[in-house]
Design an enzyme around this catalytic site. Structure first.
Site, PDB file in Angstrom:
ATOM      1  N   ALA A 147       4.332  -3.540  -7.017  1.00 12.52           N
ATOM      2  CA  ALA A 147       4.534  -2.542  -8.065  1.00 12.52           C
ATOM      3  C   ALA A 147       3.289  -1.679  -8.247  1.00 12.52           C
ATOM      4  CB  ALA A 147       4.897  -3.224  -9.382  1.00 12.52           C
ATOM      5  N   TYR A 148       2.124  -2.311  -8.210  1.00  6.18           N
ATOM      6  CA  TYR A 148       0.869  -1.569  -8.332  1.00  6.18           C
ATOM      7  C   TYR A 148       0.700  -0.621  -7.150  1.00  6.18           C
ATOM      8  CZ  TYR A 148      -4.144  -0.700  -8.922  1.00  6.18           C
ATOM      9  OH  TYR A 148      -5.368  -0.111  -9.086  1.00  6.18           O
ATOM     10  N   SER A 149       1.061  -1.074  -5.952  1.00  2.00           N
ATOM     11  CA  SER A 149       0.989  -0.221  -4.770  1.00  2.00           C
ATOM     12  C   SER A 149       1.904   0.991  -4.923  1.00  2.00           C
ATOM     13  CB  SER A 149       1.390  -1.013  -3.519  1.00  2.00           C
ATOM     14  OG  SER A 149       0.499  -2.071  -3.266  1.00  2.00           O
ATOM     15  N   ALA A 150       3.110   0.768  -5.421  1.00  2.40           N
ATOM     16  CA  ALA A 150       4.067   1.864  -5.596  1.00  2.40           C
ATOM     17  C   ALA A 150       3.566   2.871  -6.615  1.00  2.40           C
ATOM     18  CB  ALA A 150       5.416   1.296  -6.026  1.00  2.40           C
ATOM     19  N   SER A 152       0.445   3.463  -7.446  1.00  2.00           N
ATOM     20  CA  SER A 152      -0.713   4.162  -6.892  1.00  2.00           C
ATOM     21  C   SER A 152      -0.293   5.211  -5.869  1.00  2.00           C
ATOM     22  CB  SER A 152      -1.675   3.160  -6.248  1.00  2.00           C
ATOM     23  OG  SER A 152      -2.188   2.256  -7.217  1.00  2.00           O
TER      24      SER A 152
END
Length: 241
Positions: A147-150, A152
């Site tokens: 989720a953090y990757s998405a 960002s």
């Protein structure tokens, strides 16, 4: 070598400025002469700055805080969208949907909400600097941080798109994409995760908040007038593109 800037007469907003990278950015801007306003949900005052309690996902909080700044300063010259929430280091299937919704809300929707209200103020003067804090995760996609990757990745794409919309002005929009930086945000992931991150770094260490802040200040300065829509890695050589 110490690089100095003169931000005298400039008004700056730094979100998530109570701790970590944001706090260092805010302090360096203030020492360089800027009138700095820290927006954070959990305010920790910093010398030489103003602090306002702002939830970046709430348009009403942003409006109230921005109204106060504009009434006093009349303009916004610098916006550093730094507020972030990493969330747990966990396989996506094990995530509670409420958790990844919070991650997307703070890291991506918060950038939308703030920029949507600040940008019209910058347009009135026809100039400004917007620096969005993304992440190496948004470029590479990191397991257990889906989720953090998405979020960002969304910040990176938003930066590129918005920069093209404001090219008729002297407003510049750029993104900094750090790898693991030595902050409480990263340390809370635990020693094993941090050790793995260091092992994956060609420089074999975490970055420092001072190193990231130095890049942000350059992007906020007139020295960076020809950069817009760019993504600047701060990953110790870990980023592959």
């Amino acid at each position: 070598m110490t690089v100095t800037y003169d931000f005298g007469g400039k008004t700056a907003i730094v979100t998530g400025g109570a701790r970590g990278i944001g706090r260092t950015v805010a302090q360096l801007l203030a020492r360089s002469g800027a009138d700095v306003w820290i927006w954070d949900a959990d305010v920790v005052p910093a010398d030489g700055t103003h602090s306002q309690t702002v939830d970046v996902t709430k348009a009403s909080d942003i409006k109230n805080a921005l109204t106060e700044i504009v009434a006093k300063a009349g303009r916004i010259d610098i916006l550093v969208n730094n507020a972030g929430y990493l969330g747990p280091y966990r396989d996506f299937e094990a995530f509670d949907p409420a958790e990844w919704q919070r991650i997307i809300g703070v890291n991506l929707i918060g950038v939308f909400e703030i920029t949507h209200q600040v940008l019209p103020v910058m347009r009135k003067t026809g100039s400004g600097r917007i620096v969005n804090m993304g992440s190496l995760a948004g470029k590479e996609g990191l397991p257990s941080l889906a989720a953090y990757s998405a979020a960002s990745a969304g910040v990176i794409a938003f930066t590129k798109a918005l920069s093209r919309e404001v090219c008729d002005t002297d407003i510049r929009v750029n993104c900094v994409a750090p790898g693991p930086i030595d902050t409480d945000l990263i340390r809370r992931l635990g020693n094993k995760v941090v050790s793995d991150m260091i092992g994956a770094s060609p420089l074999k260490r975490l970055g420092s908040v001072d190193e990231v802040a130095a890049l942000v200040l350059w992007l906020c300065s007139d020295a960076s007038s020809f950069n817009t829509g760019a993504v600047f890695d701060m990953s110790g050589g870990r980023a592959r593109y």
